[in-house]
Scaffold this motif. Structure first.
Motif, PDB file in Angstrom:
ATOM      1  N   LEU A 239      -2.271 -55.329  64.940  1.00 19.17           N
ATOM      2  CA  LEU A 239      -2.363 -54.850  63.559  1.00 19.17           C
ATOM      3  C   LEU A 239      -0.990 -54.783  62.917  1.00 19.17           C
ATOM      4  O   LEU A 239      -0.837 -55.104  61.735  1.00 19.17           O
ATOM      5  CB  LEU A 239      -3.039 -53.475  63.508  1.00 19.17           C
ATOM      6  CG  LEU A 239      -3.230 -52.963  62.079  1.00 19.17           C
ATOM      7  CD1 LEU A 239      -4.230 -53.835  61.335  1.00 19.17           C
ATOM      8  CD2 LEU A 239      -3.661 -51.517  62.047  1.00 19.17           C
ATOM      9  N   ALA A 240       0.026 -54.385  63.690  1.00 17.76           N
ATOM     10  CA  ALA A 240       1.379 -54.330  63.141  1.00 17.76           C
ATOM     11  C   ALA A 240       1.826 -55.713  62.681  1.00 17.76           C
ATOM     12  O   ALA A 240       2.486 -55.846  61.631  1.00 17.76           O
ATOM     13  CB  ALA A 240       2.346 -53.767  64.179  1.00 17.76           C
ATOM     14  N   SER A 241       1.465 -56.754  63.430  1.00 16.13           N
ATOM     15  CA  SER A 241       1.839 -58.121  63.055  1.00 16.13           C
ATOM     16  C   SER A 241       1.141 -58.541  61.764  1.00 16.13           C
ATOM     17  O   SER A 241       1.762 -59.108  60.860  1.00 16.13           O
ATOM     18  CB  SER A 241       1.488 -59.089  64.185  1.00 16.13           C
ATOM     19  OG  SER A 241       2.162 -58.749  65.372  1.00 16.13           O
ATOM     20  N   VAL A 242      -0.177 -58.267  61.688  1.00 17.30           N
ATOM     21  CA  VAL A 242      -0.918 -58.607  60.471  1.00 17.30           C
ATOM     22  C   VAL A 242      -0.370 -57.854  59.275  1.00 17.30           C
ATOM     23  O   VAL A 242      -0.183 -58.408  58.184  1.00 17.30           O
ATOM     24  CB  VAL A 242      -2.416 -58.304  60.668  1.00 17.30           C
ATOM     25  CG1 VAL A 242      -3.181 -58.494  59.363  1.00 17.30           C
ATOM     26  CG2 VAL A 242      -3.002 -59.196  61.751  1.00 17.30           C
ATOM     27  N   LYS A 243      -0.086 -56.576  59.472  1.00 13.25           N
ATOM     28  CA  LYS A 243       0.429 -55.738  58.385  1.00 13.25           C
ATOM     29  C   LYS A 243       1.798 -56.228  57.916  1.00 13.25           C
ATOM     30  O   LYS A 243       2.073 -56.300  56.707  1.00 13.25           O
ATOM     31  CB  LYS A 243       0.522 -54.292  58.872  1.00 13.25           C
ATOM     32  CG  LYS A 243       0.728 -53.249  57.798  1.00 13.25           C
ATOM     33  CD  LYS A 243       0.610 -51.856  58.403  1.00 13.25           C
ATOM     34  CE  LYS A 243       0.738 -50.790  57.329  1.00 13.25           C
ATOM     35  NZ  LYS A 243       0.610 -49.425  57.925  1.00 13.25           N
ATOM     36  N   LEU A 244       2.663 -56.565  58.865  1.00 12.79           N
ATOM     37  CA  LEU A 244       3.995 -57.058  58.515  1.00 12.79           C
ATOM     38  C   LEU A 244       3.912 -58.328  57.691  1.00 12.79           C
ATOM     39  O   LEU A 244       4.556 -58.457  56.640  1.00 12.79           O
ATOM     40  CB  LEU A 244       4.796 -57.301  59.797  1.00 12.79           C
ATOM     41  CG  LEU A 244       6.152 -57.995  59.622  1.00 12.79           C
ATOM     42  CD1 LEU A 244       7.098 -57.120  58.828  1.00 12.79           C
ATOM     43  CD2 LEU A 244       6.757 -58.341  60.975  1.00 12.79           C
TER      44      LEU A 244
END
Length: 288
Positions: A239-244
């Motif tokens: 999720l952190a990757s998608v959010k970034l």
């Protein structure tokens, strides 16, 4: 002309068809010799000999099964994408063969032939399932579904009237993100599809809810929050990757800069007044 992935899948399933056909023929012509040979291989390793049986009824069923999996592999090799629906059927046959032999090895007799077949057919089942997954991830027929799911995820990350007056739904950030993944690699869109499917069905697996795309806006935000606070590191990182990536493209919009305290004029002035002013001017398209 078939693409490289299609050619690779054709080669894979042709090889499987040849292997299945050859194995089935050996079983049929030399049933006892095959078992004796495998017993001889396993005996120095400490395995017991397989039980001997003169009954040929099971041999008839085994040969029929090998004919079936051979024909399945031949049909898939002709058109891997068009006949991908046959792959799970082939994988199911191999998985059943693997699991039953594993059961016999554990509960009946620790013979080498049981363990070998469990390992070989189990590996083949996984290979076929991976091929099926790759076909699904690279199938352009799902582009419309992917686009709708991507917009649902982005709208939950950047809702209208939240931290910003305009939300992701008011921008083309979904198209920008899709272009970004496509620019990374030929399989970039497949990677994006895998991320989206993980979020889509992660809600089912972890939160015991409907798929992400079927949730209402509030439930979608709760689902993403669960990913962000999960005890599973891989979920948090995904999720952190998608959010970034999503916010990186959202913050490129000039109408957002004021809300995040970004002063483009000030930064440009500092860059153009610095030691690398000529290079920055060329990059920014400013006359020096």
């Amino acid at each position: 002309m078939p693409d490289p992935l299609d050619r690779s899948l054709r080669v894979l399933f042709r090889a499987l068809a040849i292997a299945f056909g050859t194995t089935g023929l050996l079983f049929f012509l030399f049933p006892d010799g095959t078992i004796r040979f495998l017993d001889a291989v396993g005996r120095p390793l400490g395995f017991v000999d397989a039980p001997v049986s003169a009954l040929r009824f099971w041999l008839s069923l085994a040969v029929a099964y090998m004919v079936l999996v051979t024909l399945l592999a031949v049909e898939i090799a002709r058109d891997p994408r068009g006949r991908a629906h046959l792959m799970p059927i082939l994988a199911a046959g191999k998985a059943t063969s693997s699991l039953t032999c594993l059961g016999y090895f554990v509960a009946s007799s620790p013979a080498f032939v049981y363990l070998l077949n469990a390992l070989v057919d189990g590996s083949l089942a996984l290979i076929v399932l991976v091929a099926w997954g790759v076909v699904g991830l690279t199938d352009d027929a799902h582009a419309a579904r992917d686009g709708a799911l991507l917009r649902a995820v982005l709208d939950a990350l950047v809702p209208r009237g939240g931290a910003f007056a305009a939300g992701a739904a008011d921008t083309d950030v979904d198209a920008a993100l899709a272009r970004y993944f496509a620019s990374l690699h030929a399989l970039g869109p497949a990677g994006l599809r895998a991320l989206l499917l993980a979020i889509e069905y992660g809600a089912v697996v972890f939160e015991r809810t409907a798929p992400f795309s079927r949730l209402d806006p509030a439930a979608r935000e709760r689902a993403l929050a669960a990913w962000e606070t999960s005890r599973i590191g891989l979920r948090r990182q995904l999720l952190a990757s998608v959010k970034l990536l999503a916010l990186m493209h959202f913050y490129e919009r000039p109408d957002v800069w004021g809300a995040i305290g970004y002063d483009d004029g000030h930064l440009r002035g500092r860059l153009l007044a610095g030691p690398n002013a000529v290079q920055h001017a060329a990059r920014l398209g400013v006359a020096s």
